[in-house]
Each structure stands twice: as C-alpha cells, then as structure tokens.
Design a protein around this motif. Structure first.
Motif, PDB file in Angstrom:
ATOM      1  N   LEU A  81      -3.940  33.956 -64.736  1.00 30.59           N
ATOM      2  CA  LEU A  81      -2.285  34.466 -63.971  1.00 30.59           C
ATOM      3  C   LEU A  81      -1.209  33.626 -64.534  1.00 30.59           C
ATOM      4  N   GLY A  82      -1.514  32.813 -65.297  1.00 25.63           N
ATOM      5  CA  GLY A  82      -0.804  31.169 -66.101  1.00 25.63           C
ATOM      6  C   GLY A  82      -1.218  30.409 -64.956  1.00 25.63           C
ATOM      7  N   TYR A  83      -2.344  29.997 -63.849  1.00 22.51           N
ATOM      8  CA  TYR A  83      -2.384  29.639 -63.368  1.00 22.51           C
ATOM      9  C   TYR A  83      -1.142  29.604 -61.302  1.00 22.51           C
ATOM     10  N   LYS A  84      -1.279  31.105 -61.723  1.00 21.49           N
ATOM     11  CA  LYS A  84      -0.088  32.029 -60.062  1.00 21.49           C
ATOM     12  C   LYS A  84      -1.570  31.928 -59.106  1.00 21.49           C
ATOM     13  N   THR A  85      -0.757  31.756 -58.220  1.00 23.61           N
ATOM     14  CA  THR A  85      -2.193  31.647 -56.825  1.00 23.61           C
ATOM     15  C   THR A  85      -1.532  32.963 -56.455  1.00 23.61           C
ATOM     16  N   LEU A  86      -2.493  33.661 -55.587  1.00 23.82           N
ATOM     17  CA  LEU A  86      -2.612  35.105 -55.098  1.00 23.82           C
ATOM     18  C   LEU A  86      -2.759  34.754 -53.353  1.00 23.82           C
ATOM     19  N   MET A  87      -2.296  35.401 -52.817  1.00 25.46           N
ATOM     20  CA  MET A  87      -2.313  35.053 -51.262  1.00 25.46           C
ATOM     21  C   MET A  87      -2.409  36.057 -50.511  1.00 25.46           C
ATOM     22  N   TYR A  88      -3.629  36.038 -49.793  1.00 23.47           N
ATOM     23  CA  TYR A  88      -5.092  37.011 -49.101  1.00 23.47           C
ATOM     24  C   TYR A  88      -4.648  37.150 -47.806  1.00 23.47           C
ATOM     25  N   LYS A  89      -4.969  38.240 -47.683  1.00 21.91           N
ATOM     26  CA  LYS A  89      -4.946  38.799 -46.054  1.00 21.91           C
ATOM     27  C   LYS A  89      -5.894  38.186 -45.642  1.00 21.91           C
ATOM     28  N   CYS A  90      -5.937  38.066 -44.399  1.00 22.19           N
ATOM     29  CA  CYS A  90      -7.636  37.403 -43.881  1.00 22.19           C
ATOM     30  C   CYS A  90      -7.430  38.144 -42.044  1.00 22.19           C
ATOM     31  N   ASN A  91      -8.402  39.291 -42.406  1.00 25.56           N
ATOM     32  CA  ASN A  91      -8.179  40.338 -40.848  1.00 25.56           C
ATOM     33  C   ASN A  91      -9.219  40.356 -40.511  1.00 25.56           C
ATOM     34  N   ALA A  92     -10.239  40.149 -41.455  1.00 23.80           N
ATOM     35  CA  ALA A  92     -11.744  41.060 -41.093  1.00 23.80           C
ATOM     36  C   ALA A  92     -11.772  40.100 -39.924  1.00 23.80           C
ATOM     37  N   LEU A  93     -12.060  39.163 -39.259  1.00 23.56           N
ATOM     38  CA  LEU A  93     -12.424  39.321 -37.612  1.00 23.56           C
ATOM     39  C   LEU A  93     -12.220  40.220 -36.832  1.00 23.56           C
ATOM     40  N   GLY A  94     -10.363  40.230 -37.340  1.00 24.99           N
ATOM     41  CA  GLY A  94      -9.698  41.529 -35.744  1.00 24.99           C
ATOM     42  C   GLY A  94     -10.749  43.002 -35.867  1.00 24.99           C
ATOM     43  N   CYS A  95     -10.423  43.590 -37.397  1.00 27.15           N
ATOM     44  CA  CYS A  95     -11.378  44.757 -37.938  1.00 27.15           C
ATOM     45  C   CYS A  95     -12.656  45.035 -37.760  1.00 27.15           C
ATOM     46  N   VAL A  96     -13.195  43.519 -37.704  1.00 25.24           N
ATOM     47  CA  VAL A  96     -15.125  44.070 -37.280  1.00 25.24           C
ATOM     48  C   VAL A  96     -14.751  44.386 -35.493  1.00 25.24           C
ATOM     49  N   TYR A  97     -14.686  43.522 -35.181  1.00 25.59           N
ATOM     50  CA  TYR A  97     -14.053  43.532 -33.620  1.00 25.59           C
ATOM     51  C   TYR A  97     -13.563  44.664 -32.727  1.00 25.59           C
ATOM     52  N   ILE A  98     -13.058  45.581 -33.879  1.00 24.17           N
ATOM     53  CA  ILE A  98     -12.357  47.010 -33.370  1.00 24.17           C
ATOM     54  C   ILE A  98     -12.550  47.734 -34.089  1.00 24.17           C
ATOM     55  N   THR A  99     -13.940  47.274 -35.346  1.00 21.81           N
ATOM     56  CA  THR A  99     -14.661  48.745 -35.806  1.00 21.81           C
ATOM     57  C   THR A  99     -15.707  48.718 -34.402  1.00 21.81           C
ATOM     58  N   TRP A 100     -16.362  47.457 -33.780  1.00 23.60           N
ATOM     59  CA  TRP A 100     -17.204  47.474 -32.922  1.00 23.60           C
ATOM     60  C   TRP A 100     -17.024  48.299 -32.011  1.00 23.60           C
ATOM     61  N   ALA A 101     -15.760  48.016 -31.594  1.00 23.19           N
ATOM     62  CA  ALA A 101     -15.443  48.603 -30.085  1.00 23.19           C
ATOM     63  C   ALA A 101     -15.612  50.685 -30.085  1.00 23.19           C
ATOM     64  N   THR A 102     -14.370  50.613 -31.881  1.00 24.72           N
ATOM     65  CA  THR A 102     -14.497  51.980 -31.982  1.00 24.72           C
ATOM     66  C   THR A 102     -16.076  52.774 -31.598  1.00 24.72           C
ATOM     67  N   ALA A 103     -17.013  51.769 -32.142  1.00 21.34           N
ATOM     68  CA  ALA A 103     -18.498  53.085 -32.488  1.00 21.34           C
ATOM     69  C   ALA A 103     -19.896  53.067 -31.222  1.00 21.34           C
ATOM     70  N   ALA A 104     -18.693  51.860 -30.097  1.00 25.13           N
ATOM     71  CA  ALA A 104     -19.868  51.703 -28.724  1.00 25.13           C
ATOM     72  C   ALA A 104     -18.489  52.766 -27.838  1.00 25.13           C
ATOM     73  N   VAL A 105     -18.011  52.621 -28.167  1.00 22.77           N
ATOM     74  CA  VAL A 105     -16.839  54.236 -27.789  1.00 22.77           C
ATOM     75  C   VAL A 105     -17.542  55.078 -28.120  1.00 22.77           C
ATOM     76  N   LEU A 106     -17.667  55.526 -29.049  1.00 18.30           N
ATOM     77  CA  LEU A 106     -18.311  56.651 -30.065  1.00 18.30           C
ATOM     78  C   LEU A 106     -19.645  56.832 -29.399  1.00 18.30           C
ATOM     79  N   HIS A 107     -20.609  56.738 -29.087  1.00 19.21           N
ATOM     80  CA  HIS A 107     -22.124  56.675 -29.072  1.00 19.21           C
ATOM     81  C   HIS A 107     -21.676  56.253 -27.308  1.00 19.21           C
ATOM     82  N   TRP A 108     -21.185  55.450 -27.171  1.00 16.57           N
ATOM     83  CA  TRP A 108     -21.426  56.010 -25.003  1.00 16.57           C
ATOM     84  C   TRP A 108     -20.741  57.470 -24.837  1.00 16.57           C
ATOM     85  N   THR A 109     -19.469  57.975 -25.553  1.00 16.34           N
ATOM     86  CA  THR A 109     -19.077  59.055 -24.929  1.00 16.34           C
ATOM     87  C   THR A 109     -19.939  60.760 -26.279  1.00 16.34           C
TER      88      THR A 109
END
Length: 474
Positions: free
Chosen positions: A134-162
């Motif tokens: 890319l001609g030594y262009k740098t790209l920006m990366y959105k790092c939100n995996a941590l929040g997504c992972v914990y939201i996924t865990w919370a969602t799975a817990a609610v779905l399981h217990w209900t």
C-alpha cells in the motif's frame, strides 16, 4: 548504527526516532521482492489440493473415532473390510454430522452477532505497521474484541438460564456444527478470492487458481470499519473453543451434579486464550498475520473450522466419558494447572514485549491497559539491533534468550490441553502434535524471509540470539 545494539533511550534523541518503521530505499527494493510471488509453498498446487481435501477428511475421522469408537484410532480389519469401513464412516457423517437447520442457526447466528458487535461496540483505535503493498500506508484497526467477548458471554448466560438456548446443545451437536463450519470456510475462501479479483485488489498472485485460493488474493479485507482478517482471528475460533469447554462443563454438571477438575482446567485454559487475544487485540496489527499473510483458505478455513473443531478434542472426550476414567491425583492436578499458568505467563508477556517494542519504535509510549496486565509485559529501554533495512530486531526481555519464546510457551499450553485427559485417548494430543509441525514450518518461512530481508544484520541477530526455540536445545 547498522552494526551496534542500542537501547530505546539512545535512539530517542535521534531525529528519526518513531519514524524508522519506514525502510530505507534499499529496504524498499527488498520489500518489493518479498511482496511478490517468487516460489510455491506447501508443495505448490498439488500440495494445497491435498491439504484442502485431506484436512476436512482428517477432522471427520478423528471426530468419529473420538465419539463412536471410545477415543481410539480405528482402521479396516482387512482388505475385505475396506468398503464396509468407509461405509460406516460415511454413515456417521451423513447422520451425525449433517448440516442441519439447527447448526446453521447456531453457527450463522454467532457470525452475524459477532459482526454486529464488532461494528457497533466502541473500541480502541490502533494504527498498524506500514504496508509495502500500500506504499507503506498504515491502516487503523478498531479493537473492541474485549467488549464484544464479554457481551457475548453475558448474552449466552441469559439465553442458557432462560432456556432459550441451552449451552449443553453446543457439544451435543459438535458434528453438525463442524460440517456447517467447513461449508462456511470453503464458501468464504472462494468468495473472497472471486470478489478480490473482480475488484482488482489482488496482490502477490501466482497465476494458479487453486493455489491462489489457498494462499489468498487480498491482504486487508474490510467490511466498513471491520478488518475481517483480524475479526476472524479472534471473534469466531476462540469464542467457539471457549463455549465448547463451557458446554462440556454444563453437560457434566447436568449429568453428574459436578464439574470435574479436568473440565474446569479446559474452561480456564480456553478462557485464558480467548481473553488474551481480546485484551491484547491492539497488538495483533503488529503481527505477521496482519502485515503479510493474505486472507485465503489457509487462514479462513482454519479459523472458521480448523481451530474450533480440532483443538478441543479433550473437551469432547471428557464430556462423554465416565470421570473415573481420567481422574488424577491432587499433585497431578496442581502440576497441570501450574504448568498451564506458567506457560501462559511467558506466552502473554513475550507477545506483549514484542508488540509493544514495535509500538515503541513508532514513538508510542502509552499503552492500553486491560485485564490482566502481567509483570514484564513491557520492556523499558529495550535493546535491539538496528538493521540497514530500517527495521529493528529485539534482543531484550524473553527475546534475548529465544527467537520465538512465544511459540515455546504456546506449544506447552497446547500440550496441557491433551494432558488434561491423561492417556485415555491419543486424539486430544492432535492439537499439540499438529501445532508443533505448523510452528516449525512457520518459523522456517519466517526465518528464510528475514534472511533475505535483513542480510548481514540477520546473521548478527542470530549470533546475538542463537536459540530458535529453547536455549541450549534448539
């Protein structure tokens, strides 16, 4: 400067400090050569066809042996049994691993949910390394995996217990989910190739269709702000691996009224890996996978299907067998957990040291703080070799003792994933056996490329850090 080892403090006053990630003119010529197709890897077109056809077959075979043959490897008893043997194999796949609607809903729902979260959950923006293509262009990366992972865990817990979605169903539908994952892996691999070629964004092509599908055509596939390569590396395989362990624990609890230490071990081990990938996501843009590896079948299929359905055989075995078969002594459990945690510490901190060193080379001195931050994760005033190419080679921290300390620790963790079920079945050791082969091959590719890229500076680096993996051994 090209023949001395310096610390960051020595270079900090240099006018080029923080910009030396851009190579010299000679370095750019070398990068141009390395960023083009010059030779086949993996045995060329014939080799990659063998991998693309053989690995799914191997996954089915190991799963069948694990679930239907008490975890033991089975073969035809005689030449007369070859036909009936493959008939039995096919029947297991047809009945117990069909891509049914339930599996599509679960697997497809996870993909769509993770894409939605990646798009809308706030995240930390991290700049990647300069990309030669890319001609030594740098790209920006959105790092939100941590929040997504914990939201996924919370969602799975609610779905399981209900009772909306019982987590025990994940491991009970292992075969069906695996087939769907394979279909998605093949579909996305070929789809990504055709879309990339149609839009004229292909790079480093060989001209051989099947080989280019395997290696990939695109380097930085994006869907809006989502970098698909980084998204897939974290959000799908390790989320499934973790929930597979949790599913096994739920199944044990419903069956026996308790969770065995072996299954608890796998829950901890898979959580450590998933959480580490998510909490250190800003380090991923500094890695070879993002910087150089293209998005092809090798990466796509492995993350969609290979990792989540071939790394967790110990979970499948322990969830479906009497705990008395794999019960250990207290001392053995202590040793097993201690080995895992020790290896995790070195893996986490060595990855952190290398990634933050690359950030320091760009002038970044403030780092993201997520849980857990372990001691020695950042090297103050790191020592390195400045190359004529323009890059720096770290020779400090754990990287002063080994060229790949993270690989050593990573492999030890993979070995414990098999050890947690003892010697009941050889199949859970597939992960560690396969992984060491992959690591040795990957190191060979990496070191060969570095030798071409850095020349005499690479020889100096190898002299400063002679051990590839373990000091004094190899």
């Amino acid at each position: 400067m090209s023949d001395t080892s310096l610390s960051a403090r020595d270079v900090e006053a240099h006018p080029d400090y923080g910009t030396r990630a851009i190579p010299s003119e000679d370095g750019k010529k070398i990068d141009k050569l390395l960023d083009s197709h010059t030779e086949y890897e993996f045995g060329g077109p014939v080799g990659v066809v063998g991998i693309m056809a053989g690995f799914p077959i191997l996954m089915y075979y190991l799963w069948i042996c694990l679930v239907f043959y008490d975890g033991q490897l089975v073969f035809p008893h005689s030449l007369d049994d070859v036909g009936p043997f493959f008939g039995r194999m096919w029947e297991h796949i047809r009945v117990d691993a069909s891509p049914n609607w339930y599996a599509w809903k679960v697997y497809g729902g996870l993909i769509l949910y993770e894409l939605f979260l990646a798009l809308w959950v706030p995240g930390y923006m991290q700049e990647g390394l300069p990309v030669p293509s890319l001609g030594y262009k740098t790209l920006m990366y959105k790092c939100n995996a941590l929040g997504c992972v914990y939201i996924t865990w919370a969602t799975a817990a609610v779905l399981h217990w209900t009772g909306v979605f019982r987590l025990t169903s994940v491991i009970d539908n292992f075969g069906h989910l695996m087939t769907v994952a394979m279909i998605v892996g093949f579909g996305v691999s070929f789809g990504a190739y055709f879309v990339t070629v149609a839009t004229g964004k292909q790079i480093r092509m060989s001209g051989n269709f099947i080989y280019d599908v395997f290696m990939g055509a695109c380097l930085n596939p994006r869907l809006g702000p989502i970098d698909l390569k980084m998204w897939l590396e974290v959000r799908i395989p390790w989320v499934i691996v973790f929930f597979m362990a949790v599913s096994g624990a739920c199944k044990q609890y419903e069956t026996y009224g308790y969770v065995t230490p072996n299954m608890a071990f796998m829950c901890l081990a898979t959580w450590l890996y998933l959480n580490a990938c998510a909490k250190g996501e800003e380090c991923i843009p500094q890695t070879w996978d993002m910087f150089h590896e293209k998005w092809g079948f090798m990466v796509i299929f492995w993350n969609f299907a290979g990792v989540p359905f071939s790394y967790v055989y110990s979970v499948v075995y322990t969830a479906n067998h009497d705990p008395e078969l794999y019960r250990f002594s207290t001392f053995t459990y202590v040793l097993l957990f201690a080995t895992l945690l020790t290896a995790y510490y070195f893996w986490d901190t060595s990855n952190s040291q290398k990634s933050r060193f690359k950030m320091q080379s760009k002038g970044i001195t403030e780092f993201r703080r997520t849980f857990p931050q372990l001691p020695r994760g950042t090297i103050t005033n790191p020592k390195y070799i400045q190359t004529a190419h323009g890059n720096r080679l770290l020779i400090d921290g754990w990287w002063a003792y080994s060229r790949k300390p993270n690989y050593v620790a990573d492999w030890i963790m993979s070995l414990t994933w098999g050890l947690c079920q003892g010697v009941c079945s050889p199949i859970p050791y597939f992960y560690s056996v396969f992984f060491i082969v992959v690591l040795i091959h990957r190191v060979g590719r990496d070191f060969e490329r570095c030798a071409k890229k850095y020349g005499d500076d690479w020889a100096r680096y190898c002299g400063a850090v002679p051990a590839k993996f373990i000091p004094g051994v190899y």
